[in-house]
Motif scaffolding. Structure first.
Motif: not given
Length: 297
Positions: A208-210, A241-242, A250-251, A263-268
């Motif tokens: 949310l901060t990002a 976009v990675k 870190d991605s 952060p990219a979508p997917g598992p965090m």
């Protein structure tokens, strides 16, 4: 004859008397009504009324033509759902004007379009924020990881809003939803079209901060006198976009222009899809017989 009619006459006269003699009372309840009039009742507002013009853009008109080619001409009304989605993406929400334009294009009564838009919850009939946060609170997300209750509380406390509300700056709309189909990576949220999974309070706040920081960067860039008109917004050339293989701690989606990392979508959690977080637990020994394996693995 009179003896035959007497019972019938007596029953006919006595029925209203019996009904009138019944005790007329209404049940009392202290709980609010559970029926939701937000799903099927329209009230004109300054931002949502039939007088507000809406037309698909030239680019979206090409998409409309492509969508209509999927259906025989006599069944083009079947395109109502994708066209409503397209209108919602262009306008920001599925307004009355959007529904009327879809009805005109498909040559169908507007009421038929209203029925579709009010039945399916993915059509937002009121304005939503730049980022529409949908937090899953179904059983798997309630039980998985830290639990969806913790994630909901974290979102509410960080944004200062409750489920069903929009922040004052118009950036976030937060709602609770049913299962979104990522049960194995619970708890998770959907933000616009992206899934963010394996959430913790810390990763939720970081996400949310990002998003908030990226909005501030856009405002700063757009208001800068050194930036030409139309070049302040981040485009495909401004970001890197990675790939999905890089998803992890870190991605993420990196905005190189302003140094904001989302952060990219997917598992965090560091895993790439839905593999065991503890690592490989099977197929770790040599096969029992002669097997043939792919050479490129």
């Amino acid at each position: 004859m009179a003896s035959k009619l007497a019972p019938f006459i007596f029953r006919t006269v006595a029925r209203p008397a019996r009904i009138a003699s019944r005790t007329q009372c209404r049940s009392f309840t202290a709980t609010p009504r559970v029926a939701s009039d937000a799903l099927h009742v329209h009230r004109d507002t300054p931002v949502n009324n039939a007088s507000i013009p809406f037309k698909f853009t030239e680019q979206n008109n090409k998409l409309v033509d492509e969508i209509l080619k999927r259906y025989p001409p006599q069944y083009k009304k079947a395109a109502v759902m994708p066209l409503l989605d397209l209108g919602q993406r262009q306008h920001g929400f599925c307004s009355l004007s959007v529904m009327n334009e879809v009805a005109r294009l498909l040559e169908m009564p507007p009421m038929r379009v209203y029925e579709v838009a009010t039945f399916y919850t993915m059509y937002n009939r009121d304005p939503v924020g730049k980022w529409h946060i949908q937090a899953c609170t179904t059983t798997p997300c309630q039980l998985g990881g830290c639990g969806s209750d913790v994630i909901v509380k974290t979102i509410s406390e960080h944004l200062g809003i409750k489920a069903g509300q929009t922040t004052k700056d118009g950036l976030f709309t937060f709602v609770e939803v049913e299962c979104l189909g990522a049960c194995v990576n619970a708890p998770m949220v959907q933000i616009n079209d992206d899934f963010y999974e394996d959430l913790t309070p810390e990763s939720t706040v970081a996400l949310l901060t990002a998003l908030q920081d990226s909005a501030k960067s856009l405002e700063t860039t757009a208001s800068s006198p050194d930036v030409e008109a139309g070049k302040g917004a981040l485009t495909g050339e401004d970001k890197n976009v990675k790939s999905g293989a890089d998803v992890g701690k870190d991605s993420g989606r990196i905005y190189n222009k302003d140094g904001v990392k989302i952060p990219a979508p997917g598992p965090m959690s560091g895993r790439k899809t839905c593999e065991n977080l503890a690592g490989l637990t099977n197929l770790t020994s040599e096969p029992w017989s002669t097997e043939v394996f792919r050479k490129d693995l």
